[in-house]
Design a protein around this motif. Structure first.
Motif, PDB file in Angstrom:
ATOM      1  N   ALA A  18     -10.552 -12.821   2.049  1.00 46.79           N
ATOM      2  CA  ALA A  18      -9.158 -13.093   1.696  1.00 46.79           C
ATOM      3  C   ALA A  18      -8.477 -11.851   1.125  1.00 46.79           C
ATOM      4  O   ALA A  18      -7.300 -11.609   1.362  1.00 46.79           O
ATOM      5  CB  ALA A  18      -9.098 -14.242   0.697  1.00 46.79           C
ATOM      6  N   ARG A  19      -9.226 -11.047   0.387  1.00 47.35           N
ATOM      7  CA  ARG A  19      -8.648  -9.848  -0.253  1.00 47.35           C
ATOM      8  C   ARG A  19      -8.392  -8.737   0.749  1.00 47.35           C
ATOM      9  O   ARG A  19      -7.334  -8.102   0.744  1.00 47.35           O
ATOM     10  CB  ARG A  19      -9.604  -9.356  -1.342  1.00 47.35           C
ATOM     11  N   PHE A  20      -9.350  -8.487   1.653  1.00 47.77           N
ATOM     12  CA  PHE A  20      -9.250  -7.322   2.524  1.00 47.77           C
ATOM     13  C   PHE A  20      -8.893  -7.664   3.967  1.00 47.77           C
ATOM     14  O   PHE A  20      -8.570  -6.768   4.741  1.00 47.77           O
ATOM     15  CB  PHE A  20     -10.570  -6.539   2.500  1.00 47.77           C
ATOM     16  N   GLY A  21      -8.992  -8.936   4.348  1.00 52.75           N
ATOM     17  CA  GLY A  21      -8.611  -9.315   5.694  1.00 52.75           C
ATOM     18  C   GLY A  21      -9.499  -8.746   6.775  1.00 52.75           C
ATOM     19  O   GLY A  21      -9.070  -8.611   7.925  1.00 52.75           O
ATOM     20  N   TYR A  72      -9.544   3.324   8.335  1.00 55.56           N
ATOM     21  CA  TYR A  72      -9.043   2.305   7.428  1.00 55.56           C
ATOM     22  C   TYR A  72      -7.821   2.781   6.638  1.00 55.56           C
ATOM     23  O   TYR A  72      -7.355   2.086   5.739  1.00 55.56           O
ATOM     24  CB  TYR A  72     -10.125   1.876   6.440  1.00 55.56           C
ATOM     25  N   ALA A  73      -7.292   3.975   6.962  1.00 59.87           N
ATOM     26  CA  ALA A  73      -6.176   4.510   6.186  1.00 59.87           C
ATOM     27  C   ALA A  73      -4.971   3.578   6.235  1.00 59.87           C
ATOM     28  O   ALA A  73      -4.325   3.299   5.219  1.00 59.87           O
ATOM     29  CB  ALA A  73      -5.798   5.901   6.704  1.00 59.87           C
ATOM     30  N   GLU A  74      -4.660   3.098   7.429  1.00 59.39           N
ATOM     31  CA  GLU A  74      -3.522   2.192   7.568  1.00 59.39           C
ATOM     32  C   GLU A  74      -3.765   0.896   6.800  1.00 59.39           C
ATOM     33  O   GLU A  74      -2.864   0.355   6.151  1.00 59.39           O
ATOM     34  CB  GLU A  74      -3.279   1.887   9.043  1.00 59.39           C
ATOM     35  N   ARG A  75      -4.984   0.400   6.862  1.00 58.43           N
ATOM     36  CA  ARG A  75      -5.313  -0.839   6.164  1.00 58.43           C
ATOM     37  C   ARG A  75      -5.198  -0.652   4.650  1.00 58.43           C
ATOM     38  O   ARG A  75      -4.735  -1.546   3.937  1.00 58.43           O
ATOM     39  CB  ARG A  75      -6.739  -1.270   6.537  1.00 58.43           C
ATOM     40  N   LEU A  76      -5.602   0.526   4.142  1.00 53.75           N
ATOM     41  CA  LEU A  76      -5.509   0.791   2.711  1.00 53.75           C
ATOM     42  C   LEU A  76      -4.061   0.768   2.257  1.00 53.75           C
ATOM     43  O   LEU A  76      -3.724   0.207   1.214  1.00 53.75           O
ATOM     44  CB  LEU A  76      -6.145   2.144   2.386  1.00 53.75           C
ATOM     45  N   ALA A  77      -3.171   1.369   3.055  1.00 58.42           N
ATOM     46  CA  ALA A  77      -1.754   1.355   2.711  1.00 58.42           C
ATOM     47  C   ALA A  77      -1.221  -0.076   2.665  1.00 58.42           C
ATOM     48  O   ALA A  77      -0.446  -0.448   1.777  1.00 58.42           O
ATOM     49  CB  ALA A  77      -0.965   2.179   3.725  1.00 58.42           C
ATOM     50  N   MET A  78      -1.664  -0.889   3.621  1.00 58.23           N
ATOM     51  CA  MET A  78      -1.239  -2.283   3.662  1.00 58.23           C
ATOM     52  C   MET A  78      -1.732  -3.035   2.425  1.00 58.23           C
ATOM     53  O   MET A  78      -1.034  -3.874   1.858  1.00 58.23           O
ATOM     54  CB  MET A  78      -1.763  -2.955   4.934  1.00 58.23           C
ATOM     55  N   LEU A  79      -2.954  -2.702   1.997  1.00 53.40           N
ATOM     56  CA  LEU A  79      -3.501  -3.368   0.818  1.00 53.40           C
ATOM     57  C   LEU A  79      -2.672  -3.054  -0.426  1.00 53.40           C
ATOM     58  O   LEU A  79      -2.460  -3.911  -1.277  1.00 53.40           O
ATOM     59  CB  LEU A  79      -4.948  -2.945   0.594  1.00 53.40           C
ATOM     60  N   HIS A  80      -2.190  -1.811  -0.538  1.00 57.13           N
ATOM     61  CA  HIS A  80      -1.356  -1.462  -1.679  1.00 57.13           C
ATOM     62  C   HIS A  80      -0.053  -2.251  -1.653  1.00 57.13           C
ATOM     63  O   HIS A  80       0.415  -2.738  -2.686  1.00 57.13           O
ATOM     64  CB  HIS A  80      -1.061   0.039  -1.687  1.00 57.13           C
ATOM     65  N   VAL A  81       0.538  -2.394  -0.473  1.00 54.72           N
ATOM     66  CA  VAL A  81       1.785  -3.141  -0.354  1.00 54.72           C
ATOM     67  C   VAL A  81       1.586  -4.597  -0.723  1.00 54.72           C
ATOM     68  O   VAL A  81       2.424  -5.226  -1.362  1.00 54.72           O
ATOM     69  CB  VAL A  81       2.332  -3.020   1.092  1.00 54.72           C
ATOM     70  N   GLU A  82       0.404  -5.153  -0.333  1.00 54.20           N
ATOM     71  CA  GLU A  82       0.152  -6.566  -0.541  1.00 54.20           C
ATOM     72  C   GLU A  82      -0.630  -6.853  -1.823  1.00 54.20           C
ATOM     73  O   GLU A  82      -1.127  -7.955  -2.027  1.00 54.20           O
ATOM     74  CB  GLU A  82      -0.645  -7.134   0.646  1.00 54.20           C
ATOM     75  N   SER A  83      -0.745  -5.867  -2.701  1.00 56.94           N
ATOM     76  CA  SER A  83      -1.652  -6.009  -3.837  1.00 56.94           C
ATOM     77  C   SER A  83      -1.267  -7.178  -4.741  1.00 56.94           C
ATOM     78  O   SER A  83      -2.132  -7.897  -5.237  1.00 56.94           O
ATOM     79  CB  SER A  83      -1.673  -4.705  -4.653  1.00 56.94           C
TER      80      SER A  83
END
Length: 408
Positions: A18-21, A72-83
């Motif tokens: 759920a956290r990382f998708g 995973y760079a793009e995914r990391l950016a998405m995680l920050h947006v969705e934090s």
């Protein structure tokens, strides 16, 4: 520690997914966190909140892995947006009571329509119930290599199709429900009679399946097949204490001490069975629950209502035709009409070849041949069942039956 890992692994995996998708990332970092616990906890002691420790460790490892991997760079950016949203969905302190809902999210994700029916069940059994790939393969009667490929493809599909990790809305639930019910049923089946290992039972899996069925019933109290499935699991699990002896050996239904059956579970299952069977369009789980209820109501194998059980299997074959249902019906026919009638049906199943590699067919044939006094043929069938059975408790029962044959 073993109890903690068994109980918390699926919770940990659901929270990480759920956290990382990303299911692969969740599985890998969950395993790394458990490995870290195996090193640290024998020295430091098991923490007060083991799941919180595992989740914190796994999260750190996941972030480290994402930072190291350019992919995973793009995914990391998405995680920050969705934090903020992710933090709300997965609290920092997972010592709360709603963790089962996180696992329910993962169940519906693994059962998404984007996946094939086989992949949905296989992936959920592998990830949520913690079954090994060989155990899942045995549940599907396919080779282990085939099942491993199926699981890999399913996880790849979830990633490429960006399947969301969420519980569907009310309008989506009815269409998504059958796959989830089948998964829960197969998890319970593995707990009721383990496909491999030393023990006949895996109570952790049976209890997990019942717990998940209860969650589904709370979410969908008007869905009759949810009630039917929960009734089936309860009416079947009620016999658990009588199914093994003091040494853990298998005790067959005809030899069980029925006073050990759980009367409370039987009563609860019977109450659920009423709405499950009321109205048109009765489902297969409700029919199976009705069969289980007839077994639970009987005082002995001889007083069981075998004609009614055969009639219910006839209904089940129309609703959900399968070789396993036909096998169980043949055994019931043998109890109603005699072993010769049942043996004819089993021989027809053997000729069809659909249960090739499944030990219950030769085991059932062996028992009927024994009852008919055809001991030489029974010995051959028992040996064939022994070659196929993966569970040591079942193998011990088959070996004992073989040894008891006169003039074998």
């Amino acid at each position: 520690m073993e109890a903690v890992f068994r109980e918390d692994r699926s919770r940990l995996l659901a929270l990480l997914a759920a956290r990382f998708g990303d299911l692969d990332l969740a599985e890998e970092t969950a395993s790394e966190a458990i490995e870290a616990a195996l090193r640290r906890w024998p020295v430091d002691g098991v923490p007060d909140k083991p799941l919180a420790w595992l989740l914190t460790t796994a999260r750190r490892k996941a972030i480290d892995r994402i930072r190291r991997d350019r992919a995973y760079a793009e995914r990391l950016a998405m995680l920050h947006v969705e934090s903020d949203r992710a933090a709300a969905a997965v609290p920092d302190d997972p010592g709360f009571d709603d963790i089962p809902d996180e696992r329910l999210r993962l169940f519906f994700t693994c059962c998404h329509p984007a996946l094939s029916p086989e992949a949905r069940t296989a992936l959920t059994l592998r990830c949520l119930a913690g079954l090994t790939t060989p155990e899942v393969a045995r549940a599907f009667l396919v080779p282990t290599a085939t099942m491993a490929q199926r699981v890999v493809r399913a996880k790849r599909k979830i990633r490429s199709a960006r399947v969301p990790f969420r519980v569907p809305g009310p309008e989506e639930l009815p269409a998504r429900l059958p796959s989830v019910l089948r998964v829960v049923y197969l998890v319970f089946t593995e707990g009721y009679a383990a496909s491999s290992g030393p023990g006949l039972l895996r109570p952790d899996l049976a209890e997990e399946a019942i717990r998940l069925a209860r969650i589904l019933h709370r979410l969908l109290p008007e869905e009759r097949e949810v009630a039917g499935l929960l009734a089936l699991l309860l009416l079947t699990d009620a016999r658990r204490a009588a199914r093994v002896d003091a040494a853990g050996g298998q005790v067959l239904l005809e030899d069980q001490d029925r006073t050990l059956w759980d009367a409370d579970l039987i009563a609860e299952g019977q109450r659920l069975l009423v709405p499950a069977l009321t109205g048109p369009g009765v489902g297969p789980y409700a029919v199976q629950a009705a069969i289980a209820a007839l077994h639970d109501e009987a005082t002995a194998i001889e007083t069981t209502d075998w004609p009614q059980i055969v009639a219910l299997y006839d209904v089940l074959l129309r609703l959900e035709p399968s070789p396993l249902v036909a096998l169980n019906r043949a055994v019931a026919v043998a109890m109603r009409d005699g072993p010769e009638a049942g043996l004819d049906l089993l021989d027809a199943l053997a000729d069809a070849g659909e249960l090739c590699g499944f030990h219950l067919l030769p085991a059932a044939r062996a028992d009927l041949l024994r009852r008919l006094g055809r001991t030489a043929e029974a010995a051959v069938a028992y040996r064939a069942a022994l070659d196929l059975a993966g569970n040591e408790s079942e193998r011990a029962t088959l070996a004992r039956r073989l040894a008891e044959l006169p003039d074998r």
